[in-house]
Design an enzyme around this catalytic site. Structure first.
Site, PDB file in Angstrom:
ATOM      1  N   CYS A  36       0.828  -1.208   0.000  1.00  7.41           N
ATOM      2  CA  CYS A  36       0.000   0.000   0.000  1.00  7.41           C
ATOM      3  C   CYS A  36       0.861   1.256   0.000  1.00  7.41           C
ATOM      4  O   CYS A  36       0.475   2.296  -0.525  1.00  7.41           O
ATOM      5  CB  CYS A  36      -0.933  -0.001   1.207  1.00  7.41           C
ATOM      6  SG  CYS A  36      -0.090  -0.067   2.802  1.00  7.41           S
TER       7      CYS A  36
ATOM      8  N   HIS B 229      -1.551   1.146   7.359  1.00  5.72           N
ATOM      9  CA  HIS B 229      -1.914   1.270   5.950  1.00  5.72           C
ATOM     10  C   HIS B 229      -1.608   2.690   5.482  1.00  5.72           C
ATOM     11  O   HIS B 229      -1.786   3.647   6.233  1.00  5.72           O
ATOM     12  CB  HIS B 229      -3.407   0.968   5.805  1.00  5.72           C
ATOM     13  CG  HIS B 229      -3.891   0.908   4.389  1.00  5.72           C
ATOM     14  ND1 HIS B 229      -3.431  -0.017   3.479  1.00  5.72           N
ATOM     15  CD2 HIS B 229      -4.811   1.657   3.730  1.00  5.72           C
ATOM     16  CE1 HIS B 229      -4.045   0.169   2.330  1.00  5.72           C
ATOM     17  NE2 HIS B 229      -4.882   1.174   2.456  1.00  5.72           N
TER      18      HIS B 229
ATOM     19  N   ASN C 287      -7.539   6.026  -0.201  1.00  6.59           N
ATOM     20  CA  ASN C 287      -7.119   4.690   0.198  1.00  6.59           C
ATOM     21  C   ASN C 287      -6.712   3.919  -1.062  1.00  6.59           C
ATOM     22  O   ASN C 287      -7.519   3.799  -1.988  1.00  6.59           O
ATOM     23  CB  ASN C 287      -8.287   3.981   0.900  1.00  6.59           C
ATOM     24  CG  ASN C 287      -7.898   2.621   1.453  1.00  6.59           C
ATOM     25  OD1 ASN C 287      -6.882   2.052   1.080  1.00  6.59           O
ATOM     26  ND2 ASN C 287      -8.724   2.097   2.340  1.00  6.59           N
TER      27      ASN C 287
END
Length: 704
Positions: free
Chosen positions: A80, A253, A287
């Site tokens: 990520c 994340h 995201n």
């Protein structure tokens, strides 16, 4: 721009060859197999098939309908950090084009399929140079879809090929499974990475004060305006990786920061609740998963999925009436939900359910723990933004004599490489300086762990040319020492000469490093290699150096008022054996304080040293007085590093000496307070004012 070819693969040559063959290129240096995926990762995945992109769709494109931050979606790989960095990179086209050059030239040509070569090129910045990496179009798939990074737009493949090139640079896809956002941002831009902790290691809020929050927001706003790439994350402990918070955010994340915005309170119907506050600060994030968004204030859902119990605030909570909680209440109120889509569009607050969302700045500060800013330093002379000069030096920590560890190890610290530079601003104004220290952990060179690195910076004598052997701990500025590829340090420095000592945290840890120094009014960045001046080859003919003397001007008191119009702007000069040095001007002061020193390697210690005080004027400077430092005066302050004074407080093995008293690291020195005198020959006429000096003298040329 200096470009290095990875494994000496030449794009034009390979492309032409395979166009003529009519067969797409297959890269044997990064084969389509488990080794390129990584042995551990390949065991986790089942049914993986390497296929050419042309087999996955009828009309593949490198870029489809323009480049955007939504083009990059994370696949079955824990990268990520890479995807978030690629997403924010795609938001700035000029930076993206440096990583993926000549896009139109690389693009599929449906009208001439026979000219397809299967060769694609990408560029990444590593250790002071841009590296060009070539990849073929074979990517890991499962059930006809890419296993790893893919684009939200069907038939678009720049993100998948970018990931493959980055995996090739790092050795395998598996090498990207867990990484550092800052590293990817630097690799994409050649910029300078800065890590800001919103929470300390203990979990305490770093930006609790309202003024500090506003200052950080304005800084982020400015950095985005100057094309900085920004990501953020929530730190996690063991076992919390990818654990979801109550607010819908994911721990461990990486998120990309894609915009910040101040929204007029009146335009969103919150005037009554926020009297005296004209605008609300919001931040937009993305995201990399393309889903699982923030569900709090100003989220896409607007909290509609919450139960009434969830929306009801706890009256016992200490922060019930904080700005953050008021915003949350309002965003979930009927007023917020009744705002039309047209008004939201006008405000720029509309996002799709694609992993991108808005949240209030106060909530951002509370929810996230770390922000990574990649500064794209502007070194162009033709720019409307601030321009910087850049200096770069490569170096090595080598055993046994050039890897001394940090200041916690005083016996060996000064054995590290040493670099000097000058800040040349006028009128005693400060200069903003940025320094990045990078260690070379290139997997192509060696499989080794990173070491903890950092740097120390302090002001030294204005004319120092040789290595430092004793330092003033009171003047030291230090970066963080962290186990990272890059360490960022920003500071403001007054005019003078400065020294940088990069080091590992512990002694004996060797490796390559790169120092990048940025500033506007800086010059003379060079390594100090020699310990002392060299002895002449013919000592019988040419006189050698006998002693080393350091003169430090501390302050002057009692200067006379200037006659007539104007103010007194004093400065100091020191003359010794044909060399003259000059301090900065201290404006409008009759009792100026100086942090000014000079070091002289002397062949004739019998000659006097002359310290003069001058008043800076528009046309002609005026003389205010002088003092003479003779050999007799220095006799009381002469020592040798081999024979410490019995009154010294320094331990024999401590190169720093006494840091609490007047001494600045040398036991043989001392403070003198002298009356200013005239320039006549007898030198007896006393003038208004006294000067305070620290004098140090030694027969060992490596004493200071």
């Amino acid at each position: 721009m200096r470009i290095e070819l990875f494994r000496d693969q030449k794009y034009a040559k390979l492309r032409k060859h395979h166009q003529e063959l009519g067969v797409p290129w297959t890269d044997s240096s990064f084969p389509a197999g488990n080794a390129s995926i990584g042995l551990k990762k390949s065991k986790e995945l089942h049914g993986v098939e390497w296929r050419r992109i042309s087999e996955l769709c009828n009309n593949p494109r490198l870029v489809k309908d323009g480049v955007g931050r939504h083009d990059v979606v994370q696949g079955k790989l824990g990268n990520c950090w890479f995807v978030a960095a690629a997403s924010v990179l795609a938001g700035i086209e000029k930076l993206w084009e440096k990583v993926i050059p000549d896009v139109q030239d690389q693009e599929w040509d449906p009208e001439n399929p026979g000219k397809y070569s299967g060769v694609f090129r990408f560029r990444f910045w590593r250790f002071g140079r841009w590296i060009e990496i070539l990849v073929d179009d074979l990517i890991p798939t499962r059930n006809g879809s890419p296993v790893f990074t893919y684009s939200k737009e069907p038939g678009e493949f720049w993100s998948a090929l970018l990931e493959k090139a980055y995996a090739k640079l790092n050795g395998s896809y598996e090498a990207l499974d867990g990484g550092n956002i800052s590293d990817a941002l630097v690799d994409f831009t050649g910029g300078v990475a800065e890590l800001i902790q919103l929470r300390s290691d203990s979990g305490a809020l770093t930006y609790r004060d309202e003024d500090k929050k506003i200052e950080l927001y304005n800084r982020i706003l400015k950095e985005i305006g100057e094309h900085a790439l920004i990501c953020c994350a929530i730190r996690c402990e063991g076992g919390q990786q990818e654990e979801k918070t109550d607010c819908g955010l994911v721990k461990g994340h990486a998120y990309g920061v894609t915009a910040v915005k101040k929204v007029p309170v009146g335009s969103i119907g919150l005037t009554n609740l926020f009297k005296g506050r004209e605008k609300l600060s919001l931040v937009r994030l993305r995201n990399p998963w393309g889903e699982k968004e923030w569900n709090g204030a100003f989220s896409d859902s607007g909290g509609e999925g919450d139960s009434e119990a969830d929306r009801e605030p706890d009256i016992n909570q200490q922060q019930l009436y904080s700005i953050s909680h008021l915003i949350t209440l309002c965003s979930r109120s009927m007023e917020w939900r009744m705002i039309s889509d047209k008004e939201k569009q006008k405000l720029g607050l509309v996002t799709e359910d694609d992993g991108e969302f808005w949240m209030p700045w106060d909530d951002f500060i509370e929810q996230f723990t770390d922000v990574s800013i990649n500064h794209v330093i502007n070194t162009s002379l033709f720019s409307f933004y601030k321009t910087w000069k850049q200096y770069t030096k490569e170096g090595n920590w080598t055993r046994p004599d050039r890897c001394g560890g940090c200041l916690n190890y005083p016996e060996s610290f000064l054995a590290n490489p040493q670099y000097r530079f000058d800040v040349t601003t006028k009128d005693n104004t400060t200069e903003e300086v940025i320094i990045q220290l990078s260690q070379n952990d290139d997997n192509r060179l060696a499989t080794r762990e990173r070491i903890v690195i950092g740097m120390h910076v302090w002001k030294v004598e204005c004319n120092r040319k040789f290595r430092i052997h004793k330092i003033d701990l009171q003047n030291v500025k230090s970066s963080d020492f962290i186990k990272s590829r890059h360490v960022f340090y920003r500071t403001s420095l007054k005019p003078g000469r400065y020294c940088i000592i990069p080091s590992s945290f512990k002694p004996g840890e060797d490796g390559q490093f790169l120092i990048r120094l940025f500033g506007d009014e800086i010059s003379g960045f060079t390594e100090m290699l020699e310990d002392e001046p060299k002895t002449p080859n013919c000592a019988c003919i040419f006189k050698g150096f006998q002693t080393v003397t350091r003169v430090s001007v501390r302050c002057i008191q009692g200067l006379p008022e200037k006659k007539g119009i104007g103010k007194t702007d004093p400065y100091v000069t020191i003359k010794c054996e044909g060399e003259t040095v000059k301090s900065s001007v201290v404006e409008n002061s009759l009792n100026p304080e100086f942090n000014f020193s000079a070091i002289f390697y002397r062949k004739d210690p019998d000659k006097d040293i002359l310290v003069q005080v001058w008043d800076h004027n528009m046309l002609l400077d005026s003389f205010l007085g002088q003092v003479t430092i003779s050999r007799a005066v220095l006799a009381d302050f002469t020592g040798t590093s081999k024979s410490k004074s019995s009154t010294a407080t320094a331990e024999p093995d401590n190169p720093f000496g006494d840091t609490e008293g007047d001494s600045i690291g040398y036991s043989g020195g001392g403070i003198v307070k002298l009356d200013l005198r005239s320039k006549d020959k007898n030198k007896l006429d006393k003038l208004p004012g006294t000067i305070q000096l620290l004098l140090e003298n030694d027969t060992n040329l490596s004493a200071f």
